[in-house]
Design a protein around this motif. Structure first.
Motif, PDB file in Angstrom:
ATOM      1  N   ILE A 191       9.786 -11.109 -27.760  1.00  0.00           N
ATOM      2  CA  ILE A 191       8.801 -11.177 -28.585  1.00  0.00           C
ATOM      3  C   ILE A 191       8.983 -11.181 -30.138  1.00  0.00           C
ATOM      4  O   ILE A 191       8.377 -11.714 -30.958  1.00  0.00           O
ATOM      5  N   THR A 192       9.669 -10.191 -30.594  1.00  0.00           N
ATOM      6  CA  THR A 192       9.973  -9.686 -31.854  1.00  0.00           C
ATOM      7  C   THR A 192      11.055 -11.079 -32.469  1.00  0.00           C
ATOM      8  O   THR A 192      10.982 -11.065 -33.542  1.00  0.00           O
ATOM      9  N   GLY A 209      10.614 -14.096 -32.271  1.00  0.00           N
ATOM     10  CA  GLY A 209       9.977 -15.226 -32.686  1.00  0.00           C
ATOM     11  C   GLY A 209       9.291 -15.229 -33.931  1.00  0.00           C
ATOM     12  O   GLY A 209       8.944 -14.009 -34.624  1.00  0.00           O
ATOM     13  N   ASN A 210       8.898 -16.088 -34.530  1.00  0.00           N
ATOM     14  CA  ASN A 210       8.470 -16.063 -35.968  1.00  0.00           C
ATOM     15  C   ASN A 210       6.745 -16.088 -35.667  1.00  0.00           C
ATOM     16  O   ASN A 210       6.200 -17.047 -36.534  1.00  0.00           O
ATOM     17  N   SER A 211       6.331 -15.670 -34.962  1.00  0.00           N
ATOM     18  CA  SER A 211       4.748 -15.776 -34.740  1.00  0.00           C
ATOM     19  C   SER A 211       4.164 -15.174 -35.615  1.00  0.00           C
ATOM     20  O   SER A 211       4.346 -14.425 -36.371  1.00  0.00           O
ATOM     21  N   ASP A 212       2.733 -15.568 -35.664  1.00  0.00           N
ATOM     22  CA  ASP A 212       1.651 -15.164 -36.481  1.00  0.00           C
ATOM     23  C   ASP A 212       1.642 -13.689 -36.328  1.00  0.00           C
ATOM     24  O   ASP A 212       1.367 -12.829 -37.420  1.00  0.00           O
ATOM     25  N   LEU A 213       1.499 -13.022 -35.097  1.00  0.00           N
ATOM     26  CA  LEU A 213       1.551 -11.649 -34.927  1.00  0.00           C
ATOM     27  C   LEU A 213       2.493 -10.756 -35.880  1.00  0.00           C
ATOM     28  O   LEU A 213       2.403  -9.836 -36.264  1.00  0.00           O
ATOM     29  N   LYS A 257       4.735 -11.807 -37.985  1.00  0.00           N
ATOM     30  CA  LYS A 257       4.421 -11.960 -39.575  1.00  0.00           C
ATOM     31  C   LYS A 257       3.362 -11.146 -39.967  1.00  0.00           C
ATOM     32  O   LYS A 257       3.631 -10.302 -40.999  1.00  0.00           O
TER      33      LYS A 257
END
Length: 178
Positions: free
Chosen positions: A18-19, A21-25, A27
């Motif tokens: 999960i961490t 990735g460069n997801s919006d969550l 960021k």
């Protein structure tokens, strides 16, 4: 940890996934951590970076934990389904064997009753008796063939189940029935 189903149910591995990735969550969590550090006057220090990373981990851990629980529950459910299928298959096989044995017993009983009736009637001429017994045996063989085809089995009498036909008397009348 990866399982035989290809599902990774380990929390640490899920947090890493999960961490990474460069997801919006992620960021948003990173930004909120840095903002909190700035409010404390930490600015661009290593503590601000650490606060951002901590915020990311704090956001990812509950998600990963829930994912891991869901994966574990799914795997347990699949194992239960497989066990239920095995029980059902075994029960069906047992029922089929009982039905097959009952059908074979009934067919054999009918054959021996019919043969006995022809042997016990002294008024039937020998040639007629032989023809009737031959017909009974043919019907029996057809019934056996049908049962073997229906159940996909081959009925093979054991050596002790096959009588040795006598050459005279009652045994001579039964010769060739097997």
């Amino acid at each position: 940890m990866a399982t035989t189903t290809g599902i990774d149910d380990g929390v640490a591995n899920r947090v890493a996934a999960i961490t990474s990735g460069n997801s919006d969550l992620m960021k948003l969590a990173r930004t909120q951590g840095i903002q909190a550090a700035n409010r404390r006057g930490l600015g661009n220090s290593s503590m601000a970076v650490q606060a951002g990373q901590t915020a990311v981990l704090n956001a990812a851990t509950p998600i990963a934990s829930q994912d891991a629980q869901t994966a574990a529950a799914w795997q347990t459910n699949q194992a239960n389904i497989a066990a239920d299928q095995q029980k059902t298959t075994a029960a069906l096989a047992a029922d089929q064997q009982k039905t097959m044995a009952s059908a074979l017993t009934d067919l054999t009983s009918q054959r021996f009753n019919a043969l006995s009736n022809t042997l016990n009637n002294a008024e039937i001429p020998a040639a007629t008796r032989a023809a009737v017994q031959s017909s009974i045996n043919d019907q029996y063989k057809q019934g056996l063939d049908y049962l073997q085809s229906l159940y996909g089995v081959q009925f093979v009498p054991t050596a002790s189940a096959t009588p040795t036909p006598a050459t005279t008397g009652l045994g001579a009348n039964l010769a060739g029935i097997y």
